[in-house]
Design an enzyme around this catalytic site. Structure first.
Site, PDB file in Angstrom:
ATOM      1  N   ASP A  10       0.821  -1.209   0.000  1.00  0.00           N
ATOM      2  CA  ASP A  10       0.000   0.000   0.000  1.00  0.00           C
ATOM      3  C   ASP A  10       0.855   1.261   0.000  1.00  0.00           C
ATOM      4  O   ASP A  10       0.314   2.371  -0.072  1.00  0.00           O
ATOM      5  CB  ASP A  10      -0.957   0.006   1.201  1.00  0.00           C
ATOM      6  CG  ASP A  10      -0.229  -0.087   2.534  1.00  0.00           C
ATOM      7  OD1 ASP A  10       0.430  -1.121   2.759  1.00  0.00           O
ATOM      8  OD2 ASP A  10      -0.320   0.849   3.347  1.00  0.00           O
ATOM      9  N   ASN A  11       2.179   1.115   0.066  1.00  0.00           N
ATOM     10  CA  ASN A  11       3.094   2.255  -0.010  1.00  0.00           C
ATOM     11  C   ASN A  11       3.886   2.251  -1.318  1.00  0.00           C
ATOM     12  O   ASN A  11       4.950   2.850  -1.399  1.00  0.00           O
ATOM     13  CB  ASN A  11       4.068   2.247   1.172  1.00  0.00           C
ATOM     14  CG  ASN A  11       3.379   2.561   2.483  1.00  0.00           C
ATOM     15  OD1 ASN A  11       2.313   3.156   2.507  1.00  0.00           O
ATOM     16  ND2 ASN A  11       3.983   2.137   3.577  1.00  0.00           N
TER      17      ASN A  11
END
Length: 535
Positions: free
Chosen positions: A280-281
Site C-alpha cells: 500500500d506504499n
C-alpha cells in the site's frame, strides 16, 4: 515556470476532480470506521483545528500550482491547508485500498489519515491532487485518530522536497501547517505516550494510487470495479499506452515495473531506505510515497533499516529493497490476473523488472564511480569488492562517494596520500590502519587502474561524479535538530534545511556543517537512528 501569471487568490484555483467523477463512491456519507465495498473512495471532510499557522512551504511546488508568495503567506492559505476551509470545486475524499504489510495480507487499509481535497488543473494543463496528511479521521482510520504530529510532518515535508531535488521520483509537499492542537503519541509503542504539537502536510502528486488500490478489489472479487479503476488509471495517467484493453493492461504493467525499477535504482544511488515498503506504499506512477520511518545510510550497512517495527526481521533493509520491490510487483500482478487470465505475459513483465534493475544498477554504479560506461568484466568484481571495502571500517556512504571524486590517479602515491581524501568518510579514522588500510588501498589502486584505462580527464570525472553523488542529504539527525527547534517555536532550521536541500549536488560554501557525518551523540538517539511508524 516563472513566466506564468501567478494567481492572487486561492479562489482562482481550478479544480477538475477526475477521480471522484469517474469512479464509484462509497454511498455512505457519514464518517465512521467501516469496511467499504464496491467503491474506490469515500467522501469525507477534514476536521477543523483551533489555530492554523504556516510553518514552511515549497516555493517550487507553489509555482507549479501558480500560487504567488503573498497567497501562500496569507491566513486563508493556512486555513485551507489545515483543513478548516473548503474552496469552491473541492471534493474531499479518502481512498479505499488494501495491501500486504511486512509480507502479510492486511485486508482493507485505506487513507486512514490522508484526505484528498481535490485535483487542481494548473496553467500548463497538468492535474495535481492536493492531499492533507493529518487532517482527521476517515472511514479507514480503524483505531487511529487520523492526526499527525509536528515531528513526523517535518520529516515528511522536508524529505518529499529533498528527494525531488536529488532527482528521485517522488510525491511532493506544498506546505507544513501547525494546527494549534495537541496530539497524543506513543513514539515507540512502549507505554510512554506524550502530548505533541499537531500538524498537517499538504502532499501533492498527479495521483496517489497504490498497488493496494487494485489488490483490494481483486481480493474481494470486485472485478468490474477493478476494471473501471485500471481503465481510469490508463486513460488519465498513461494515455500514451492507448485505449484500455488486454494488451494495454499488459503494457501498463510493464511500464509500472519499469518505473518501479528506476525508482529503486535512485534509492540505492543516494542511500535512501524507505523503511515501510508495504504494497500500500507502492505508487503505480513509480513515485516514492509515504515518508514514515525512512533514513539515509550513514554507516554503509546493507542490513540497516530505520524502522523499529522491522528491527528483528529487517525485511525492508537497504540491501533488500530491490527484491522487495519485485515481491510487491508479483502481488500487484496477482491483482491484475483477473483482467489478463494468463500468467506468462505477467511473468515476462516481472522478468523485465529484474533485467531493467540489474542493467540500470550497473549503469548507476559506473556513474557513481565516474566511469564513462559499465564494462562487466572489469566492473563487476570492482563493484562487488567495493561493497566489502565500505564495511571494513564504519564508512559514511554519502561522504565516501563525494570524496572519491578527489582521488588522484597517480599510481605512485603512497598509502597515506592515496587514502587522504577519504578520511572524512570514516567514523573512526584511527581504525584505518593495518589490514583495514591495506584492503582499502588495494581497492583504491584497482580503481585508479580502471580510471586510467577509462582515460577520462580528472576534471571531467569529478564534474560527472559530483552530479550523481550528492553532498547534502536529509540525515536523520539534521531533521531531528530541526524538529527540536520547531517544537520550541523556532522554524528557522526547517527553512534553512529546505534551502540547502534544494541544491544537494552543489558545494554551497558556508554550509558545510550540513554535509558532516552523523555526530556520536546521534548514534542511538530516538529520531536520529531508529524510528517507528509513528515517527
Amino acid at each position: 515556470m516563472n513566466s506564468q501569471k501567478m494567481i492572487q487568490s486561492l479562489e482562482e484555483l481550478e479544480f477538475d476532480n477526475q477521480f471522484t467523477r469517474a469512479l464509484p463512491a462509497d454511498p455512505e456519507e457519514k464518517n465512521f470506521r467501516r469496511q467499504v465495498s464496491e467503491a474506490c473512495y469515500s467522501r469525507v471532510s477534514p476536521t477543523s483545528v483551533r489555530k492554523p499557522q504556516l510553518v514552511s512551504y515549497s516555493r517550487e511546488m507553489a509555482e507549479i500550482l501558480g500560487l504567488s508568495p503573498d497567497v501562500v503567506k496569507s491566513q486563508e492559505f493556512a486555513e485551507v491547508f489545515a483543513g478548516n476551509k473548503m474552496l469552491e470545486g473541492m471534493d474531499p475524499f479518502a481512498m479505499c485500498y488494501g495491501g500486504h504489510q511486512f509480507g502479510n495480507w492486511a485486508g482493507q487499509l485505506g487513507d486512514g489519515r490522508a484526505i484528498n481535497l481535490g485535483e487542481v488543473r494548473n496553467q500548463q494543463g497538468e492535474h495535481w491532487t492536493l492531499q492533507l496528511k493529518g487532517a482527521g479521521p476517515t472511514p479507514y482510520s480503524r483505531l487511529a485518530d487520523g492526526l499527525a504530529v509536528l515531528r513526523s510532518s517535518v520529516r515528511e515535508f522536508l524529505c518529499s522536497e529533498a528527494m525531488h531535488h536529488l532527482g528521485v521520483p517522488t510525491t511532493r509537499a506544498l506546505s507544513l501547517v501547525l494546527t494549534g492542537e495537541e496530539v497524543q503519541r506513543d513514539m515507540f509503542y512502549d507505554g510512554n505516550p506524550r502530548m505533541e504539537p499537531g500538524a498537517v502536510v499538504c502532499r501533492v502528486a498527479p495521483s496517489f494510487l497504490r498497488f493496494g488500490n487494485y489488490q483490494l478489489l481483486a481480493a474481494r472479487g470486485e472485478i468490474e470495479t477493478l476494471k473501471k479503476l485500471v481503465n481510469y488509471t490508463i486513460q488519465t495517467d498513461f494515455p500514451e499506452l492507448g485505449e484500455p484493453g488486454r494488451e494495454t493492461y499488459l503494457a501498463w504493467f510493464e511500464e509500472v515495473c519499469r518505473r518501479t525499477a528506476e525508482m529503486i535504482i535512485h534509492w540505492m544511488r543516494v542511500g535512501f531506505v524507505h523503511g515501510v515498503m508495504n504494497t500500500d506504499n507502492m505508487s503505480v506512477l513509480g513515485l516514492t510515497i509515504d515518508y514514515g520511518p525512512y533514513g539515509w545510510l550513514e554507516d554503509f550497512d546493507p542490513n540497516w533499516t530505520p524502522n523499529t517495527t522491522d528491527a528483528s526481521g529487517r525485511r525492508y533493509r537497504f540491501g533488500n529493497q530491490p527484491q522487495i520491490a519485485l515481491w510487491n510487483l508479483v502481488q500487484f500482478a496477482n491483482s491484475l490476473y483477473p483482467l489478463i487470465e494468463e500468467v506468462e505475459p505477467l511473468q515476462q513483465a516481472l522478468d523485465q523488472y529484474a533485467d531493467r534493475f540489474q542493467e540500470g544498477w550497473q549503469e548507476m554504479m559506473a556513474a557513481k564511480l565516474g566511469l564513462a560506461a559499465f564494462q562487466a568484466e572489469e566492473d563487476v568484481p570492482l563493484i562487488e569488492s567495493l561493497q566489502e571495502v565500505l564495511q571494513v571500517v564504519e564508512t559514511d556512504m554519502t561522504i565516501f562517494f563525494r570524496q572519491l571524486a578527489l582521488l588522484e590517479t597517480d599510481a605512485g602515491l603512497d598509502d597515506e596520500a592515496l587514502i587522504a581524501p577519504l578520511l572524512d568518510a570514516y567514523y573512526a579514522p584511527e581504525k584505518v590502519t593495518g589490514e583495514a588500510r591495506a584492503k582499502i588501498c588495494d581497492w583504491l589502486r584497482r580503481y585508479q587502474s580502471r580510471l586510467n584505462q577509462d582515460g577520462t580527464d580528472a576534471s571531467t570525472r569529478r564534474e560527472r561524479m559530483n552530479c550523481i553523488n550528492p553532498k547534502y542529504v536529509l540525515r536523520n539527525y539534521l531533521a531531528q535538530l530541526a524538529i527540536d527547534k520547531a517544537e520550541e517555536g523556532d522554524f528557522s532550521l526547517i527553512n534553512e534545511l529546505l534551502d540547502v536541500l534544494r541544491n544537494p549536488y552543489a558545494e554551497q560554501p558556508g554550509r558545510e556543517q550540513f554535509a558532516e557525518k552523523r555526530p556520536e551523540w546521534a548514534r542511538h538517539r530516538p529520531g536520529c537512528s531508529m524510528l517507528s511508524c509513528s515517527s
